[in-house]
Design an enzyme around this catalytic site. Structure first.
Site, mmCIF file in Angstrom:
data_model
loop_
_atom_site.group_PDB
_atom_site.id
_atom_site.type_symbol
_atom_site.label_atom_id
_atom_site.label_comp_id
_atom_site.label_asym_id
_atom_site.label_seq_id
_atom_site.Cartn_x
_atom_site.Cartn_y
_atom_site.Cartn_z
ATOM 1 N N ASP A 1 51.276 42.683 54.582
ATOM 2 C CA ASP A 1 50.126 42.647 55.497
ATOM 3 C C ASP A 1 50.271 41.594 56.592
ATOM 4 O O ASP A 1 49.279 41.035 57.065
ATOM 5 C CB ASP A 1 48.811 42.413 54.720
ATOM 6 C CG ASP A 1 48.583 43.499 53.685
ATOM 7 O OD1 ASP A 1 48.974 44.645 53.953
ATOM 8 O OD2 ASP A 1 48.015 43.189 52.623
ATOM 9 N N LYS B 1 53.028 44.163 60.272
ATOM 10 C CA LYS B 1 54.220 44.982 60.558
ATOM 11 C C LYS B 1 53.857 46.163 61.460
ATOM 12 O O LYS B 1 54.586 46.496 62.388
ATOM 13 C CB LYS B 1 54.864 45.485 59.247
ATOM 14 C CG LYS B 1 55.432 44.365 58.390
ATOM 15 C CD LYS B 1 55.934 44.850 57.057
ATOM 16 C CE LYS B 1 54.837 45.316 56.127
ATOM 17 N NZ LYS B 1 53.937 44.242 55.654
ATOM 18 N N GLY C 1 49.970 49.802 53.958
ATOM 19 C CA GLY C 1 48.934 50.185 54.921
ATOM 20 C C GLY C 1 49.235 49.425 56.188
ATOM 21 O O GLY C 1 49.108 48.202 56.219
ATOM 22 N N HIS C 2 49.689 50.123 57.219
ATOM 23 C CA HIS C 2 50.107 49.476 58.461
ATOM 24 C C HIS C 2 49.142 49.865 59.577
ATOM 25 O O HIS C 2 48.970 51.044 59.879
ATOM 26 C CB HIS C 2 51.545 49.883 58.820
ATOM 27 C CG HIS C 2 52.549 49.455 57.786
ATOM 28 N ND1 HIS C 2 53.872 49.799 57.828
ATOM 29 C CD2 HIS C 2 52.412 48.695 56.682
ATOM 30 C CE1 HIS C 2 54.503 49.267 56.790
ATOM 31 N NE2 HIS C 2 53.629 48.602 56.073
ATOM 32 N N GLN D 1 55.629 46.082 52.646
ATOM 33 C CA GLN D 1 55.391 44.897 51.826
ATOM 34 C C GLN D 1 56.062 43.666 52.466
ATOM 35 O O GLN D 1 56.184 43.639 53.681
ATOM 36 C CB GLN D 1 55.881 45.128 50.381
ATOM 37 C CG GLN D 1 55.055 46.144 49.605
ATOM 38 C CD GLN D 1 55.443 47.591 49.874
ATOM 39 O OE1 GLN D 1 56.594 47.938 49.830
ATOM 40 N NE2 GLN D 1 54.464 48.436 50.143
ATOM 41 N N ARG E 1 41.754 39.940 50.479
ATOM 42 C CA ARG E 1 43.025 39.235 50.310
ATOM 43 C C ARG E 1 42.749 37.753 50.099
ATOM 44 O O ARG E 1 41.875 37.193 50.758
ATOM 45 C CB ARG E 1 43.889 39.404 51.565
ATOM 46 C CG ARG E 1 44.269 40.856 51.850
ATOM 47 C CD ARG E 1 44.885 41.008 53.242
ATOM 48 N NE ARG E 1 45.224 42.392 53.548
ATOM 49 C CZ ARG E 1 45.303 42.890 54.790
ATOM 50 N NH1 ARG E 1 45.082 42.117 55.833
ATOM 51 N NH2 ARG E 1 45.623 44.147 54.984
ATOM 52 N N ASP F 1 45.727 33.689 66.833
ATOM 53 C CA ASP F 1 44.341 33.642 67.326
ATOM 54 C C ASP F 1 43.358 33.327 66.211
ATOM 55 O O ASP F 1 42.382 32.608 66.409
ATOM 56 C CB ASP F 1 43.973 34.988 67.988
ATOM 57 C CG ASP F 1 44.196 36.174 67.054
ATOM 58 O OD1 ASP F 1 45.283 36.254 66.434
ATOM 59 O OD2 ASP F 1 43.286 37.016 66.920
ATOM 60 N N SER G 1 51.995 37.019 68.269
ATOM 61 C CA SER G 1 50.907 37.995 68.386
ATOM 62 C C SER G 1 49.565 37.262 68.386
ATOM 63 O O SER G 1 49.300 36.427 67.515
ATOM 64 C CB SER G 1 50.994 38.987 67.229
ATOM 65 O OG SER G 1 49.874 39.840 67.247
HETATM 66 P P1 GDP Z 1 50.971 45.359 57.771
HETATM 67 O O1 GDP Z 1 50.797 45.940 56.416
HETATM 68 O O2 GDP Z 1 52.009 44.279 57.796
HETATM 69 O O3 GDP Z 1 51.213 46.399 58.829
HETATM 70 O O4 GDP Z 1 49.587 44.650 58.140
HETATM 71 P P2 GDP Z 1 48.119 45.269 57.936
HETATM 72 O O5 GDP Z 1 47.897 46.311 58.977
HETATM 73 O O6 GDP Z 1 47.906 45.648 56.517
HETATM 74 O O7 GDP Z 1 47.227 43.987 58.187
HETATM 75 C C1 GDP Z 1 47.302 43.246 59.364
HETATM 76 C C2 GDP Z 1 45.921 43.243 60.035
HETATM 77 O O8 GDP Z 1 45.907 42.273 61.061
HETATM 78 C C3 GDP Z 1 45.550 44.546 60.712
HETATM 79 O O9 GDP Z 1 44.172 44.725 60.644
HETATM 80 C C4 GDP Z 1 46.004 44.337 62.158
HETATM 81 O O10 GDP Z 1 45.289 45.130 63.083
HETATM 82 C C5 GDP Z 1 45.671 42.882 62.330
HETATM 83 N N1 GDP Z 1 46.536 42.125 63.263
HETATM 84 C C6 GDP Z 1 47.881 42.211 63.442
HETATM 85 N N2 GDP Z 1 48.314 41.257 64.290
HETATM 86 C C7 GDP Z 1 47.212 40.557 64.664
HETATM 87 C C8 GDP Z 1 47.013 39.404 65.488
HETATM 88 O O11 GDP Z 1 47.919 38.820 66.060
HETATM 89 N N3 GDP Z 1 45.723 38.939 65.593
HETATM 90 C C9 GDP Z 1 44.679 39.547 64.971
HETATM 91 N N4 GDP Z 1 43.469 39.022 65.123
HETATM 92 N N5 GDP Z 1 44.833 40.615 64.173
HETATM 93 C C10 GDP Z 1 46.082 41.097 64.022
HETATM 94 P P1 IMO Z 2 52.107 46.490 53.324
HETATM 95 O O1 IMO Z 2 53.305 47.326 53.663
HETATM 96 C C1 IMO Z 2 50.268 43.744 50.452
HETATM 97 C C2 IMO Z 2 51.194 44.425 46.220
HETATM 98 C C3 IMO Z 2 50.052 44.852 45.318
HETATM 99 C C4 IMO Z 2 50.524 44.269 44.009
HETATM 100 C C5 IMO Z 2 52.025 44.464 44.048
HETATM 101 C C6 IMO Z 2 52.519 45.711 43.326
HETATM 102 O O2 IMO Z 2 50.830 47.004 53.868
HETATM 103 O O3 IMO Z 2 52.368 45.053 53.634
HETATM 104 P P2 IMO Z 2 52.443 48.315 43.854
HETATM 105 O O4 IMO Z 2 51.295 49.231 44.119
HETATM 106 O O5 IMO Z 2 53.427 48.233 44.977
HETATM 107 O O6 IMO Z 2 53.109 48.572 42.539
HETATM 108 O O7 IMO Z 2 51.767 46.847 43.718
HETATM 109 O O8 IMO Z 2 52.365 44.558 45.426
HETATM 110 N N1 IMO Z 2 51.403 45.278 47.420
HETATM 111 C C7 IMO Z 2 51.068 44.918 48.662
HETATM 112 N N2 IMO Z 2 50.438 43.814 49.123
HETATM 113 N N3 IMO Z 2 50.723 44.679 51.327
HETATM 114 C C8 IMO Z 2 51.379 45.767 50.883
HETATM 115 O O9 IMO Z 2 51.953 46.657 51.725
HETATM 116 C C9 IMO Z 2 51.547 45.946 49.491
HETATM 117 N N4 IMO Z 2 52.112 46.898 48.723
HETATM 118 C C10 IMO Z 2 52.034 46.464 47.460
HETATM 119 O O10 IMO Z 2 48.833 44.319 45.755
HETATM 120 O O11 IMO Z 2 50.288 42.874 44.005
HETATM 121 MG MG MG Z 3 49.290 46.332 55.030
#
Ligand code: GDP
Ligand code: IMO
Ligand code: MG
Length: 433
Positions: free
Chosen positions: A13, A16, A40-41, A226, A307, A335, A414
């Site tokens: 999270d 990415k 979840g991206h 991840q 989280r 930010d 970012s």
């Molecule tokens: P990922 O799994 O690595 O793709 O990240 P997620 O999408 O799960 O979580 C990142 C969250 O932060 C999302 O809601 C993005 O829209 C948000 N985000 C990403 N970069 C930035 C940033 O630089 N600033 C802010 N405020 N939000 C961001």
């Molecule tokens: P993205 O790609 C954050 C965590 C789960 C748990 C562990 C194992 O959005 O960054 P699983 O379902 O993979 O067997 O769970 O890994 N986990 C993540 N945490 N971002 C993710 O994906 C994750 N995918 C799995 O919360 O601790």
């Molecule tokens: Mg994510």
């Protein structure tokens, strides 16, 4: 010609989706190489907010090919829903999506097992806090050599035999854990037949596709899921996911060699978060952590779980950088940290150790306050920055500290969720060959 790998450098999270979307403007092929719909991206363009779980985050660019690699585990029902949703936004209209014949398939019994095991473990020390999407059981089947690959969906008699084998192995555990359901092989063969119909035109040899793109001079972007500390071999085992999330996973997961990769960018937030169980040395169990969660919207994009939040852990980030051989660091959500009114950073662990795989569990962080982050004007001045030189001095000093401690140059900063809130410090596609 250039190939860039982008991976998470913390516990997932990190942003990415945002960074891959920003970089994908320059790519011709974007591949996902590991994980499944545990990911979840989030992609934000204008008013539109799209969360992808399986489809690579290059999907917003018409004509850019998106490839799901052999290292992934794919739930066909989730993929179908995601494709339908993206098409509803007018995306993926031109045949852009390809799926590896060698990716493994998540079946409903994998999901059921994942959920029942988590229920049983509840809040005890055995609970991983998985996303309950069937990821672990699907990778388990793969390692046990009874997994079902996408290509098996096209051969009904072989599929039936393999499903029967899985039912024999897994039904006793499902029943023991309280499931009243029986694995219905006939129904699954029928479901698989339907999946095979719509999947057929998308299937490919992802490694061959990727290699051909690289050979013909295309810019290829490989997107991880991840983060480093959730890597099956090098993360905080057993509190990890079931795949290799580090840059090496891009090679095995796509079917390419390490010598074709030109650069590896690792993404880290300006602070740290974790969802699920396991060590998190800089976690803030207080009002500051809660405020960080609210300011950063730190709720899972997949499961909606809150989280845990804490300060940036530089020894852990340095470890992640080593694992992936990072050539550039992308720092997101600066930010959010700037809006907090204070910031600290973990510069070392009290016993002087480097984390490695096990060191994180007992680590006592040495924290330093970050100068200038108590300035109420900081967030406002940061918001309008579009180049490195625009950044307030305190922000540059923080980024320099991160870069020097981790020994990786900053490649991107970012400052918000959308594309235009991005400062490219380095070029993503620079061939070194
Ligand atoms: P990922 O799994 O690595 O793709 O990240 P997620 O999408 O799960 O979580 C990142 C969250 O932060 C999302 O809601 C993005 O829209 C948000 N985000 C990403 N970069 C930035 C940033 O630089 N600033 C802010 N405020 N939000 C961001
Ligand atoms: P993205 O790609 C954050 C965590 C789960 C748990 C562990 C194992 O959005 O960054 P699983 O379902 O993979 O067997 O769970 O890994 N986990 C993540 N945490 N971002 C993710 O994906 C994750 N995918 C799995 O919360 O601790
Ligand atoms: Mg994510």
């Amino acid at each position: 010609m250039s190939t860039l790998v982008i991976v998470g450098a913390q516990w997932g999270d990190e942003g990415k989706g945002k960074v891959v979307d920003a970089v994908a403007a320059q790519a011709q092929l974007v591949g996902r190489f590991a994980g499944g719909n545990n990911a979840g991206h989030t992609l934000v363009v204008g008013e539109r907010r799209i969360v992808t779980h399986l489809v690579p985050s290059g999907c917003l660019y018409p004509g850019t090919r998106c490839v799901l690699g052999a290292g992934m585990v794919i739930d066909p029902e989730v993929l179908a829903a995601e494709i339908a949703s993206l098409r509803g936004f007018g995306l993926l209209q031109r045949d852009e999506l390809r799926v590896s014949l060698h990716a493994h398939v998540i079946f409903p019994f994998h999901r059921a097992l994942d959920g029942l095991r988590e229920d049983r473990a509840a809040r005890g020390p055995q609970a991983i806090g998985t996303t309950r999407r069937g990821i672990g059981p699907a990778y388990e089947a793969k390692a046990a050599r009874r997994g079902i690959q996408v290509r098996d969906l096209f051969d009904a008699s072989n599929l039936r035999a393999r499903l029967q084998h899985n039912a024999e192995v897994l039904q006793p555990e499902l029943t023991r854990l309280g499931s009243g359901e029986r694995i219905d092989v006939d129904a699954l063969v029928d479901a698989a037949h339907a999946w095979a119909q719509w999947l057929a035109p998308m299937t490919c040899d992802a490694g061959a596709l990727c290699a051909a793109a690289i050979r013909s001079g295309e810019r290829v972007l490989l997107e991880g899921a991840q983060g480093a500390l959730l890597d099956l071999d090098h993360g905080t085992y057993p509190y990890v996911t079931s795949s290799n999330t580090t840059a090496g996973g891009a090679c095995t997961g796509m079917g390419i060699g390490p010598t074709v990769i030109d650069a590896v960018w690792g993404i880290s937030k300006a602070y740290a978060t974790r969802v699920g169980a396991g060590p998190f040395p800089t976690k803030l169990d207080d009002a500051v952590g809660e405020r960080l969660r609210q300011l950063g919207g730190e709720f899972g994009a997949t499961t909606g779980r809150p989280r845990d939040c804490g300060w940036l852990d530089l020894p852990a980030l340095r470890y992640g950088a080593r694992l992936s051989g990072m050539t550039g660091l992308c720092i997101t959500k600066l930010d959010v940290l700037a809006a907090l009114g204070q910031a600290s950073v973990c510069v070392a662990y009290a016993d002087g150790s480097d984390p490695g795989r096990d060191g994180l569990t007992a680590a006592r962080p040495v924290l330093q306050q970050v100068p200038g982050f108590d300035d109420p004007q900081l967030a406002g001045r940061l918001a309008t920055a579009r180049t490195w030189a625009d950044l307030p001095r305190a922000a540059r000093a923080y980024l320099d500290l991160v870069s020097e401690t981790v020994e990786v140059p900053i490649a991107l900063v970012s400052l918000g969720a959308s594309r235009d809130q991005t400062i490219f410090v380095d070029e993503p596609f620079r061939s070194r060959r």
